[in-house]
Design a protein around this motif. Structure first.
Motif, PDB file in Angstrom:
ATOM      1  N   GLY A 133     -86.141  36.257 -15.516  1.00  0.00           N
ATOM      2  CA  GLY A 133     -85.121  36.482 -14.497  1.00  0.00           C
ATOM      3  C   GLY A 133     -85.177  37.894 -13.938  1.00  0.00           C
ATOM      4  N   VAL A 134     -85.316  38.888 -14.813  1.00  0.00           N
ATOM      5  CA  VAL A 134     -85.404  40.278 -14.355  1.00  0.00           C
ATOM      6  C   VAL A 134     -86.680  40.488 -13.546  1.00  0.00           C
ATOM      7  N   ALA A 135     -87.796  39.913 -14.030  1.00  0.00           N
ATOM      8  CA  ALA A 135     -89.050  40.032 -13.282  1.00  0.00           C
ATOM      9  C   ALA A 135     -88.920  39.394 -11.903  1.00  0.00           C
ATOM     10  N   GLY A 136     -88.175  38.262 -11.832  1.00  0.00           N
ATOM     11  CA  GLY A 136     -87.952  37.616 -10.544  1.00  0.00           C
ATOM     12  C   GLY A 136     -87.163  38.489  -9.591  1.00  0.00           C
ATOM     13  N   LEU A 137     -86.191  39.246 -10.120  1.00  0.00           N
ATOM     14  CA  LEU A 137     -85.425  40.168  -9.278  1.00  0.00           C
ATOM     15  C   LEU A 137     -86.313  41.277  -8.728  1.00  0.00           C
ATOM     16  N   VAL A 138     -87.247  41.748  -9.546  1.00  0.00           N
ATOM     17  CA  VAL A 138     -88.180  42.780  -9.078  1.00  0.00           C
ATOM     18  C   VAL A 138     -89.063  42.223  -7.966  1.00  0.00           C
ATOM     19  N   VAL A 139     -89.546  40.999  -8.146  1.00  0.00           N
ATOM     20  CA  VAL A 139     -90.371  40.358  -7.114  1.00  0.00           C
ATOM     21  C   VAL A 139     -89.568  40.196  -5.826  1.00  0.00           C
ATOM     22  N   LEU A 140     -88.295  39.798  -5.971  1.00  0.00           N
ATOM     23  CA  LEU A 140     -87.437  39.632  -4.796  1.00  0.00           C
ATOM     24  C   LEU A 140     -87.206  40.969  -4.092  1.00  0.00           C
TER      25      LEU A 140
ATOM     26  N   ILE B 227     -89.199  43.409  -3.687  1.00  0.00           N
ATOM     27  CA  ILE B 227     -90.339  43.859  -2.874  1.00  0.00           C
ATOM     28  C   ILE B 227     -90.634  42.889  -1.738  1.00  0.00           C
ATOM     29  N   GLY B 228     -89.707  41.944  -1.523  1.00  0.00           N
ATOM     30  CA  GLY B 228     -89.832  41.059  -0.378  1.00  0.00           C
ATOM     31  C   GLY B 228     -90.661  39.821  -0.604  1.00  0.00           C
ATOM     32  N   GLN B 229     -90.888  39.443  -1.855  1.00  0.00           N
ATOM     33  CA  GLN B 229     -91.661  38.237  -2.160  1.00  0.00           C
ATOM     34  C   GLN B 229     -90.743  37.171  -2.732  1.00  0.00           C
ATOM     35  N   SER B 230     -91.211  35.939  -2.716  1.00  0.00           N
ATOM     36  CA  SER B 230     -90.441  34.824  -3.258  1.00  0.00           C
ATOM     37  C   SER B 230     -90.751  34.667  -4.744  1.00  0.00           C
ATOM     38  N   PRO B 231     -89.763  34.811  -5.644  1.00  0.00           N
ATOM     39  CA  PRO B 231     -90.024  34.611  -7.068  1.00  0.00           C
ATOM     40  C   PRO B 231     -90.551  33.219  -7.392  1.00  0.00           C
ATOM     41  N   LEU B 232     -90.019  32.201  -6.693  1.00  0.00           N
ATOM     42  CA  LEU B 232     -90.469  30.840  -6.947  1.00  0.00           C
ATOM     43  C   LEU B 232     -91.927  30.663  -6.545  1.00  0.00           C
TER      44      LEU B 232
ATOM     45  N   VAL C  12    -102.111  35.626  -8.723  1.00  0.00           N
ATOM     46  CA  VAL C  12    -100.995  36.058  -7.871  1.00  0.00           C
ATOM     47  C   VAL C  12    -101.410  37.243  -7.010  1.00  0.00           C
ATOM     48  N   SER C  13    -102.117  38.209  -7.610  1.00  0.00           N
ATOM     49  CA  SER C  13    -102.523  39.400  -6.854  1.00  0.00           C
ATOM     50  C   SER C  13    -103.525  39.052  -5.757  1.00  0.00           C
ATOM     51  N   PHE C  14    -104.271  37.941  -5.934  1.00  0.00           N
ATOM     52  CA  PHE C  14    -105.217  37.517  -4.902  1.00  0.00           C
ATOM     53  C   PHE C  14    -104.546  36.682  -3.812  1.00  0.00           C
ATOM     54  N   GLU C  15    -103.635  35.820  -4.226  1.00  0.00           N
ATOM     55  CA  GLU C  15    -103.098  34.821  -3.307  1.00  0.00           C
ATOM     56  C   GLU C  15    -101.935  35.335  -2.460  1.00  0.00           C
ATOM     57  N   LEU C  16    -101.114  36.211  -3.000  1.00  0.00           N
ATOM     58  CA  LEU C  16     -99.924  36.653  -2.272  1.00  0.00           C
ATOM     59  C   LEU C  16    -100.179  38.000  -1.616  1.00  0.00           C
ATOM     60  N   PRO C  17    -100.163  38.072  -0.302  1.00  0.00           N
ATOM     61  CA  PRO C  17    -100.376  39.357   0.373  1.00  0.00           C
ATOM     62  C   PRO C  17     -99.240  40.337   0.055  1.00  0.00           C
TER      63      PRO C  17
ATOM     64  N   PHE D   2     -98.700  41.657  -2.771  1.00  0.00           N
ATOM     65  CA  PHE D   2     -98.374  41.616  -4.198  1.00  0.00           C
ATOM     66  C   PHE D   2     -99.565  42.218  -4.943  1.00  0.00           C
ATOM     67  N   SER D   3     -99.461  43.507  -5.246  1.00  0.00           N
ATOM     68  CA  SER D   3    -100.597  44.225  -5.824  1.00  0.00           C
ATOM     69  C   SER D   3    -100.732  43.940  -7.312  1.00  0.00           C
ATOM     70  N   ARG D   4    -101.873  44.350  -7.853  1.00  0.00           N
ATOM     71  CA  ARG D   4    -102.112  44.203  -9.282  1.00  0.00           C
ATOM     72  C   ARG D   4    -101.099  45.014 -10.089  1.00  0.00           C
TER      73      ARG D   4
END
Length: 373
Positions: free
Chosen positions: A28-35, A37-42, A324-329, A331-333
């Motif tokens: 859940g916390v990791a999903g908030l971090v992803v959100l 930076i403007g990415q979809s956690p799902l 994920v780092s390859f597929e999502l623009p 979303f860095s390593r």
């Protein structure tokens, strides 16, 4: 809440529900971090799971990472049961690679695989064991804390590996800091190669027979710690060293046994990485597996079954994180590493933070025993 109340949690909560809760909080916390930076956690989670478990090649890579984490997780767990915190898995795995590499280069052209591969496994375990026994002896007889000495020995092992590769093992005329390529007899068979011999077609991946070795190591550790007299003595010293001493158990020798076995298990990482994948001794083949083993052991409650499950989780994170780092623009390593770190923090290092809450809930819901009078 007292430590005794926390310890009173039933086992199905302590080793089942509590780790799942911690993992859920971490995700859940990791999903908030992803959100943030403007990415979809799902979407990130979907790509991660698809990359790690969605096809045979991804599963092969996931299990390859899992294999190394099982070895280092078991190494940390064995030392922990002896009352020690071995954070020298990186160095012990590196020495395992040096031992395996030297033997493979010397005997590879002379021996068939059936004879050489068992010798390489023994060499990796023996070199890892010897490297761990030095900090063990320093603590047992000189009082040097094993945490400090194992940290130092990580750097010493890396420096020794560099020295050997640069000055002795690097082929003449080569600019790459790595040894010569091993003979084919020194290569641990890959799973897709074995499947091809039986007429089955699997996509190529680094997964090799070291996975079987890791599972055998799990069975051995379980038998040793909970079924053997030597394992009982080791756990007795880890739980209450003074009481064990009065019972006739010598704590110094148990320190040596715990760290020796721990180092041997960490050294087996080299079988997976060097013999199974690289086919030569390289600079940084351990790649952090020793430190990941600490989180694996914490999440797995220092039990072989839990360690296998935690290793599989980190295998999914490592392989899926690459996808994920390859597929999502965007979303860095580095963001993948951040998400992995949060999972380590909440599901590993803070594994007992939620225990008091579960203890209170369990105490509230537990049927009251009738009063005797």
């Amino acid at each position: 809440m007292s430590a005794n109340q926390t310890a009173a949690l039933p086992r199905w909560i302590d080793v089942g529900l509590l780790p799942l809760w911690n993992l859920g909080v971490a995700m859940g916390v990791a999903g908030l971090v992803v959100l943030a930076i403007g990415q979809s956690p799902l979407q990130a989670l979907t790509v991660l799971l698809q990359g790690a478990l969605g096809n045979a090649r991804g599963i092969g890579y996931t299990l390859y990472y899992t294999t190394s984490f099982v070895f280092t997780g078991l190494a940390v767990a064995v030392a922990f049961h002896g009352g020690l915190f071995n954070i020298g898995g990186e160095g012990q795995a590196t020495l395992g690679g040096i031992g395996l590499g030297l033997l493979a280069l010397a005997l590879g052209p002379l021996l068939p695989a059936a004879l050489l591969l068992p010798l390489l496994v023994l060499a990796a375990a023996l070199f890892g064991m010897v490297w761990a026994l030095v900090p063990a002896a320093l603590q047992a007889w000189r009082g040097s804390h094993v945490v400090i000495t194992t940290i130092m020995f990580n750097f010493l092992a890396a420096s020794l590996n560099v020295y050997l590769l640069v000055n002795w093992l690097r082929p003449k005329g080569s600019m790459s800091v790595e040894s010569d390529v091993f003979a084919e007899s020194a290569r641990m068979p890959a799973l897709h190669e074995i499947a091809a011999k039986f007429g089955l077609e699997l996509p190529s991946s680094p997964l090799n027979l070291s996975l079987l070795l890791a599972l055998l190591a799990c069975f051995f550790v379980h038998w040793f710690l909970w079924k053997s007299a030597a394992g009982y003595a080791l756990r007795a010293v880890g739980s209450a060293p003074r009481a064990a001493h009065y019972a006739g158990i010598k704590p110094r020798w148990q320190i040596m046994i715990a760290m020796g076995l721990s180092g041997a298990l960490a050294g087996l990482v080299a079988v997976n990485e060097i013999s199974g994948v690289q086919g030569k001794l390289t600079l940084d083949f351990v790649a952090g597996a020793g430190f990941t083993g600490i989180a694996v052991a914490l999440m797995g409650r220092n039990h072989p079954v839990g360690i296998v499950l935690a290793s599989l989780l980190f295998g999914v994170l490592y392989q899926g994180g690459v996808e994920v780092s390859f597929e999502l623009p965007g979303f860095s390593r580095e963001m993948v590493v951040t998400a992995q770190g949060l999972i380590v923090l909440f599901a590993g290092a803070m594994a007992t933070v939620s225990a008091p809450m579960f203890g209170r809930i369990y105490a509230a819901l537990k049927p009251k025993e009738p009063a005797h009078g």
